[in-house]
Motif scaffolding. Structure first.
Motif, PDB file in Angstrom:
ATOM      1  N   PRO A 222       0.628  -1.145  -0.040  1.00 39.15           N
ATOM      2  CA  PRO A 222       0.077  -0.007  -0.004  1.00 39.15           C
ATOM      3  C   PRO A 222       0.850   1.368  -0.112  1.00 39.15           C
ATOM      4  O   PRO A 222       2.127   1.453   0.729  1.00 39.15           O
ATOM      5  CB  PRO A 222      -1.029  -0.033   1.463  1.00 39.15           C
ATOM      6  N   ASP A 223       0.057   2.251  -0.496  1.00 38.92           N
ATOM      7  CA  ASP A 223       0.762   3.557  -0.789  1.00 38.92           C
ATOM      8  C   ASP A 223       0.303   4.415   0.701  1.00 38.92           C
ATOM      9  O   ASP A 223       0.690   4.660   1.518  1.00 38.92           O
ATOM     10  CB  ASP A 223       0.500   4.341  -1.707  1.00 38.92           C
ATOM     11  N   THR A 224      -1.121   4.512   0.553  1.00 37.47           N
ATOM     12  CA  THR A 224      -1.796   5.152   1.485  1.00 37.47           C
ATOM     13  C   THR A 224      -2.387   4.158   2.654  1.00 37.47           C
ATOM     14  O   THR A 224      -3.132   3.105   2.126  1.00 37.47           O
ATOM     15  CB  THR A 224      -2.836   5.917   1.058  1.00 37.47           C
ATOM     16  N   VAL A 225      -2.141   4.619   3.809  1.00 35.99           N
ATOM     17  CA  VAL A 225      -3.009   3.854   5.049  1.00 35.99           C
ATOM     18  C   VAL A 225      -3.736   4.921   5.840  1.00 35.99           C
ATOM     19  O   VAL A 225      -3.309   5.683   6.242  1.00 35.99           O
ATOM     20  CB  VAL A 225      -2.128   3.144   5.895  1.00 35.99           C
ATOM     21  N   LYS A 226      -4.968   4.523   5.870  1.00 36.94           N
ATOM     22  CA  LYS A 226      -5.862   5.142   6.898  1.00 36.94           C
ATOM     23  C   LYS A 226      -6.440   4.639   7.902  1.00 36.94           C
ATOM     24  O   LYS A 226      -7.215   3.243   7.671  1.00 36.94           O
ATOM     25  CB  LYS A 226      -7.128   5.901   5.927  1.00 36.94           C
ATOM     26  N   TYR A 227      -6.741   5.200   9.030  1.00 38.23           N
ATOM     27  CA  TYR A 227      -7.165   4.388  10.237  1.00 38.23           C
ATOM     28  C   TYR A 227      -8.717   5.164  10.181  1.00 38.23           C
ATOM     29  O   TYR A 227      -8.907   6.202  10.037  1.00 38.23           O
ATOM     30  CB  TYR A 227      -6.485   4.982  11.591  1.00 38.23           C
ATOM     31  N   VAL A 228      -9.642   4.260  10.557  1.00 42.07           N
ATOM     32  CA  VAL A 228     -11.159   4.250  10.581  1.00 42.07           C
ATOM     33  C   VAL A 228     -11.896   3.743  11.691  1.00 42.07           C
ATOM     34  O   VAL A 228     -11.319   2.374  11.931  1.00 42.07           O
ATOM     35  CB  VAL A 228     -11.764   4.072   9.045  1.00 42.07           C
TER      36      VAL A 228
ATOM     37  N   ARG B  12     -15.772  -0.890  14.961  1.00 40.24           N
ATOM     38  CA  ARG B  12     -14.438  -1.522  14.689  1.00 40.24           C
ATOM     39  C   ARG B  12     -13.255  -0.688  14.641  1.00 40.24           C
ATOM     40  O   ARG B  12     -13.594   0.698  13.962  1.00 40.24           O
ATOM     41  CB  ARG B  12     -14.730  -2.568  13.319  1.00 40.24           C
ATOM     42  N   GLU B  13     -12.032  -1.160  14.642  1.00 37.12           N
ATOM     43  CA  GLU B  13     -11.049  -0.213  14.502  1.00 37.12           C
ATOM     44  C   GLU B  13     -10.321  -0.873  13.159  1.00 37.12           C
ATOM     45  O   GLU B  13      -9.969  -2.159  13.153  1.00 37.12           O
ATOM     46  CB  GLU B  13     -10.086  -0.211  15.366  1.00 37.12           C
ATOM     47  N   LEU B  14     -10.372  -0.203  12.080  1.00 39.06           N
ATOM     48  CA  LEU B  14      -9.876  -0.637  10.944  1.00 39.06           C
ATOM     49  C   LEU B  14      -8.848   0.339  10.230  1.00 39.06           C
ATOM     50  O   LEU B  14      -8.541   1.448  10.521  1.00 39.06           O
ATOM     51  CB  LEU B  14     -11.507  -0.530   9.808  1.00 39.06           C
ATOM     52  N   LEU B  15      -8.025  -0.418   9.395  1.00 42.07           N
ATOM     53  CA  LEU B  15      -6.937   0.230   8.573  1.00 42.07           C
ATOM     54  C   LEU B  15      -7.610   0.076   7.019  1.00 42.07           C
ATOM     55  O   LEU B  15      -8.171  -1.253   6.685  1.00 42.07           O
ATOM     56  CB  LEU B  15      -5.661  -0.417   8.613  1.00 42.07           C
ATOM     57  N   ILE B  16      -7.554   1.296   6.283  1.00 41.10           N
ATOM     58  CA  ILE B  16      -7.894   1.119   4.730  1.00 41.10           C
ATOM     59  C   ILE B  16      -6.680   1.293   4.147  1.00 41.10           C
ATOM     60  O   ILE B  16      -5.926   2.267   4.355  1.00 41.10           O
ATOM     61  CB  ILE B  16      -9.111   2.137   4.511  1.00 41.10           C
TER      62      ILE B  16
END
Length: 567
Positions: free
Chosen positions: A309-315, A320-324
């Motif tokens: 991945p280039d971009t990693v976003k926490y949501v 739920r605790e997610l990474l996109i």
């Protein structure tokens, strides 16, 4: 021209939805890449708008270009955004500027050293006051090749991701610095006048003790040093992107070339764990692996795709605790003492080098020899080696996942992946520019002339991500570098089992005209959406949720409105 778009473009891939979210183009400003005695110079492909930061109070955007121009853009009238101010940054034209962020009245930037093996710098300026140049108020050295920076919400902590790219020291000596994070903490809101300013460094040397184990688990460690002078894993870990947990006590650090994520404790400034991301199986969905097959052919193949991945976003959504992650992909290439090293082969190279293991099925072997199938696809010569004979390969890994994924932030297990949705959406709605791209040598061509060009590489090359809240749902926007498209998804915030639902795909600008003509008439679009940022309705200029886009190759900054329309 069936899919020509100058303003609003909405199209729906899924059915059964009563509403859809899309993007309405509001305004674009074109930025110069340099000035000669006050005369602005404009040109495609110069990285004139690499990254953007947004001031929600004063409705201004700060944009930095790679060559070292800082621009201030007024977006208070979203349908007529204008360039207010520009200034050359220190060493403009000599070094590369990589990121910009605004927070609490200050603008922070990162720049690389002119010799990439040496430490870079972070610079902080006072925000633009309406007249005169912005004033530099703080500067500090950071790690090698700083690639990204991020403020905490109170603006008192600045995290810098140092990629640690290999390079030289200016005297012909090869250097491969460690990747790292710098955490700069200010004791007050008035950053440069804080009573104390503490800079801490997070290194990744703790993983060296188990480096062979991490490599066996899938952390990519391509360059192992020279004979007699082996390197350590920490010298090859290259932070690309940083995102913070909801309480801002943890940082999740994407390592693109390594196909991994590191979790960092920001309180103690220590690395906690290193997680390999593995690979997707293209036999479960499909990809177009060739530009020699006469058009669009998305098919299943028994090969794999490294997420990288280039971009990693926490949501935080649905409890739920997610990474996109946007799974762009990247090869590892370097030159050491005049010798070029690369982890990339074409499918046909495995055949030519007699490097295919005996247990590889004949169907796959034949496909690797055929340029209309897998023969020209770029594959890893690092991954997939046979355990019994490391000179042979029994599995084959392409670079990138051609889409995006969602992961459990607690243990980095995958929850969902977009499969082949991104390529199929382009095939359906933008077939004439499917897997196309812009390069300087294409300046006098039509965008359609390079249709299918990047199928053999990383396809649409999903790179950037923006995440926000609108209309009661989590909105995910995916930027695809090569096709310069934006895809809108939604995620039901209240459903803990929800997966992203495709809404629309958007490609602003003209592609029925040659690149140079479209650029000259300011109709080229956002080419290479390197940075995209979601502006929530409470922070936007007119009370509607918006998307801010930096087109690196077009040198553009664009504002879109996120809209909700009935089918």
């Amino acid at each position: 021209m069936a899919f020509l778009t100058l303003g609003l473009f909405l199209c729906v891939l899924t059915t059964g939805q009563s509403i859809r979210l899309g993007l309405e183009h509001l305004s674009t400003v074109y930025l110069p890449y340099r000035y000669d005695n006050g005369d602005a110079k404009y040109k495609m492909g110069k990285g004139a708008a690499e990254q953007v930061g947004y001031d929600p109070v004063n409705k201004k955007v700060y944009s930095v270009g790679q060559p070292g121009l800082l621009n201030v853009i007024d977006v208070s009238d979203p349908r007529s955004i204008t360039l207010l101010h520009y200034q050359e940054l220190p060493q403009a034209g000599q070094v590369t500027y990589t990121d910009v962020e605004y927070c609490g009245g200050f603008v922070a930037l990162t720049r690389e050293h002119e010799h990439k093996g040496l430490p870079g710098h972070v610079l902080i300026y006072e925000a633009y006051r309406g007249t005169g140049d912005m004033q530099l108020v703080y500067q500090a050295p950071v790690g090698g090749s700083p690639d990204m920076l991020l403020f905490t919400s109170d603006c008192r902590k600045l995290i810098v991701a140092n990629e640690g790219k290999d390079g030289g020291d200016g005297n012909g000596n090869f250097l491969n610095p460690e990747g790292s994070l710098n955490i700069i903490e200010f004791s007050s809101d008035d950053l440069p006048n804080s009573a104390t300013i503490v800079k801490r460094t997070v290194n990744f040397r703790k993983f060296d003790a188990s480096q062979d184990e991490y490599a066996a688990r899938g952390v990519r460690w391509v360059y192992r040093g020279e004979p007699g002078s082996p390197n350590r894993l920490s010298e090859e870990l290259e932070p690309e992107y940083v995102t913070l947990s909801k309480d801002e006590t943890k940082a999740y650090v994407g390592l693109q070339e390594n196909n991994a994520v590191i979790v960092v404790d920001l309180t103690t400034a220590t690395a906690e764990e290193l997680y390999p991301l593995g690979a997707k199986y293209w036999g479960d969905s499909g990809l177009d692996p060739s530009d020699k097959d006469g058009g669009i052919h998305i098919e299943s193949w028994p090969i794999y795709g490294l997420y990288q991945p280039d971009t990693v976003k926490y949501v935080s959504a649905g409890g739920r605790e997610l990474l996109i992650t946007s799974n762009e992909g990247n090869t590892r290439e370097l030159t050491v003492n005049g010798v070029d090293i690369s982890d990339e082969w074409r499918g046909m190279d495995f055949v030519a080098n007699n490097a295919i293991a005996n247990n590889v099925p004949s169907l796959l072997r034949d496909a690797l020899a055929d340029e209309t199938k897998l023969g020209v696809l770029r594959l890893s010569n690092y991954d997939g080696k046979s355990a019994s004979d490391p000179t042979k390969y029994e599995a084959f890994y392409a670079f990138g996942g051609r889409g995006f994924s969602i992961w459990d932030a607690k243990n980095l297990t995958q929850i969902w992946d977009s499969g082949d949705q991104v390529e199929r959406a382009h095939a359906l709605y933008y077939p004439s520019i499917f897997n196309s791209e812009y390069k300087d040598e294409f300046l006098h061509d039509h965008p359609e002339d390079t249709m299918d060009e990047t199928s053999k590489k990383k396809g649409p090359q999903s790179e950037s991500l923006a995440v926000g809240e609108a209309f009661g749902k989590t909105v995910i926007v995916l930027g695809n570098e090569r096709t310069s498209t934006l895809m809108v998804y939604t995620l039901d915030t209240h459903n803990p089992h929800a997966v992203p639902e495709f809404q629309t795909i958007h490609r602003h600008g003209r592609w029925d005209r040659k690149w140079d003509n479209a650029y000259a008439d300011r109709e080229v679009g956002d080419i290479d959406p390197e940075d995209i940022k979601f502006i929530p309705h409470e922070d936007s200029p007119d009370g509607h949720p918006m998307l801010l886009v930096a087109g690196s190759l077009s040198g553009t900054v664009t504002l879109y409105r996120v809209i909700n329309t009935p089918l």
